[in-house]
Motif scaffolding. Sequence first.
Motif, PDB file in Angstrom:
ATOM      1  N   UNK A 199      19.260 -71.687  46.951  1.00  0.00           N
ATOM      2  CA  UNK A 199      18.596 -71.544  45.690  1.00  0.00           C
ATOM      3  C   UNK A 199      17.068 -72.421  45.931  1.00  0.00           C
ATOM      4  N   UNK A 200      17.108 -73.667  46.387  1.00  0.00           N
ATOM      5  CA  UNK A 200      15.908 -74.350  46.528  1.00  0.00           C
ATOM      6  C   UNK A 200      14.755 -73.642  47.514  1.00  0.00           C
ATOM      7  N   UNK A 201      15.498 -73.193  48.612  1.00  0.00           N
ATOM      8  CA  UNK A 201      14.701 -72.444  49.615  1.00  0.00           C
ATOM      9  C   UNK A 201      13.962 -71.274  48.851  1.00  0.00           C
ATOM     10  N   UNK A 202      14.804 -70.459  48.136  1.00  0.00           N
ATOM     11  CA  UNK A 202      14.290 -69.323  47.614  1.00  0.00           C
ATOM     12  C   UNK A 202      13.295 -69.455  46.491  1.00  0.00           C
ATOM     13  N   UNK A 203      13.412 -70.558  45.573  1.00  0.00           N
ATOM     14  CA  UNK A 203      12.220 -70.985  44.837  1.00  0.00           C
ATOM     15  C   UNK A 203      11.131 -71.238  45.239  1.00  0.00           C
ATOM     16  N   UNK A 204      11.058 -72.014  46.674  1.00  0.00           N
ATOM     17  CA  UNK A 204       9.903 -72.330  47.284  1.00  0.00           C
ATOM     18  C   UNK A 204       9.195 -71.356  47.896  1.00  0.00           C
ATOM     19  N   UNK A 205      10.213 -70.383  48.311  1.00  0.00           N
ATOM     20  CA  UNK A 205       9.797 -69.168  49.261  1.00  0.00           C
ATOM     21  C   UNK A 205       8.850 -68.215  48.255  1.00  0.00           C
ATOM     22  N   UNK A 206       9.300 -68.302  46.736  1.00  0.00           N
ATOM     23  CA  UNK A 206       8.979 -67.426  45.837  1.00  0.00           C
ATOM     24  C   UNK A 206       7.586 -67.839  45.075  1.00  0.00           C
ATOM     25  N   UNK A 207       7.107 -69.265  45.928  1.00  0.00           N
ATOM     26  CA  UNK A 207       5.975 -69.579  45.184  1.00  0.00           C
ATOM     27  C   UNK A 207       6.375 -70.653  43.960  1.00  0.00           C
ATOM     28  N   UNK A 208       7.419 -70.963  43.815  1.00  0.00           N
ATOM     29  CA  UNK A 208       7.964 -71.837  42.812  1.00  0.00           C
ATOM     30  C   UNK A 208       7.743 -73.409  43.268  1.00  0.00           C
ATOM     31  N   UNK A 209       7.827 -74.329  42.403  1.00  0.00           N
ATOM     32  CA  UNK A 209       7.958 -75.609  42.854  1.00  0.00           C
ATOM     33  C   UNK A 209       9.201 -76.462  42.551  1.00  0.00           C
ATOM     34  N   UNK A 210       9.705 -76.932  43.565  1.00  0.00           N
ATOM     35  CA  UNK A 210      10.983 -77.964  43.269  1.00  0.00           C
ATOM     36  C   UNK A 210      10.671 -79.302  43.580  1.00  0.00           C
ATOM     37  N   UNK A 211      10.387 -80.061  42.407  1.00  0.00           N
ATOM     38  CA  UNK A 211       9.836 -81.495  42.486  1.00  0.00           C
ATOM     39  C   UNK A 211      10.690 -82.276  43.242  1.00  0.00           C
ATOM     40  N   UNK A 212       9.901 -83.126  44.095  1.00  0.00           N
ATOM     41  CA  UNK A 212      10.670 -84.025  44.912  1.00  0.00           C
ATOM     42  C   UNK A 212      11.327 -85.186  44.418  1.00  0.00           C
TER      43      UNK A 212
END
Length: 490
Positions: free
Chosen positions: A114-127
Amino acid sequence: MPERRTVALVTLGCARNEVDSEELAGRLEADGWQLVEDAADADVAVVNTCGFVEAAKKDSVDALLEANDLKSHGRTQAVVAVGCMAERYGKELAEALPEADGVLGFDDYTNISDRLQTILSGGIHAAHTPRDRRKLLPISPAERQESAASVALPGHGPADLPEGVAPASGPRAPLRRRLDGSPVASVKLASGCDRRCSFCAIPSFRGSFISRRPSDVLNETRWLAEQGVKEIMLVSENNTSYGKDLGDIRLLESLLPELAEVDGIERVRVSYLQPAEMRPGLIDVLTSTPKVAPYFDLSFQHSAPGVLRAMRRFGDTDRFLELLDTIRSKAPEAGVRSNFIVGFPGESESDLAELERFLNGARLDAIGVFGYSDEEGTEAATYDNKLDEDVVAERLAHVSRLAEELVSQRAEERVGETVQVLVESVDEEEGVHGRGAHQAPETDGQVLLTSGAGLSVGRMVEAKVVGTEGVDLVAEPLTGSLACSEEAGR
């Protein structure tokens, strides 16, 4: 059908990181991602970083920047940092390295897809904001195991796994996918460390020591054997502590013979042993159990008592030499390797001479030497009486030269010995290479066989040492052994 998302895992650092990458690979493949070897062929490049020392951190940053360069002329759309450096620095790393599209901590591993899909879709997962995991030490065995359960104990993944995906070696991930065809694979015994060496930051981001259940270790080893693995290497931050949180500090002594009996496994190797925690029973098992390598990866770090105390470690030259004498009295052919830090704050000329006395008497097969440098967040970084950088560099060069000479001498002592060699590579130009029981992958030397007739990767062959090339051995396969090896492969 839509094209599958592709991901490549780039792994830096130690064998524990290699296992972590295979666990991440298992999770991702189980969720539909296609694994590729080359980051240039991947939608997402995941860099499993190392955060141990400055040189390793620099290598990790370089790998992230190199992967980022692919975004301008290849398929790669996102670069994500995971691993120890990502866990240790979190938000700080994300701010300092905007080239990384995501910085994920250990707690993100269970939701890596899910984390990679969010990032790949242009979303941001806060560090994440880093936290000192030393402050989270459970105070009882029950609380420790409750802590382990909260981070997904191994072997508790989906009931139906894709072909080639196994229960894994976490405590953080329940899947594993092999990323290479090597006949050797690492298996985690535990995660974390309860020791408080003054120069080491690992407990601050790896947390407390949590042993895996013996049944999980055995099941993963059986699966690896089914995948063609012939040698397993047991890894953790401190294997001599295995079982203490399960109520049995001698659990390793009973587990090793069981692992050695797994069908298909030809060798079991134990790494990361603490000299101060070596027990007579453990030495006996390591030196007398069939298929268990008489191999001792002992973390000496130094031998001068004053330096060791400043490191918050124990022992001295004479006690260390007595330990080696005990080991070799039971297994003269035993392999021993270690790492050492020179230039530690307060190290005197006499301390350095004491270390040299130990090295000259120890007859080690492999020696790693590192010059001290401050590691942020450690006790040693606050010490006074630090040595000048040029003094540290001079001592590092001096001891490194001595180490190179001594391991070459030790290799020469093995001429005439018969060694059991696991074949790891067969090449028409480079020849046939493997490793004996006294040689671990990556860190130690290797064996060059004078003949490769009838041999293939994964074969175990008996050979006589006839020469050396530095730390490496040159060995001649014994005729009877070749015949047995060929028969075993049918």
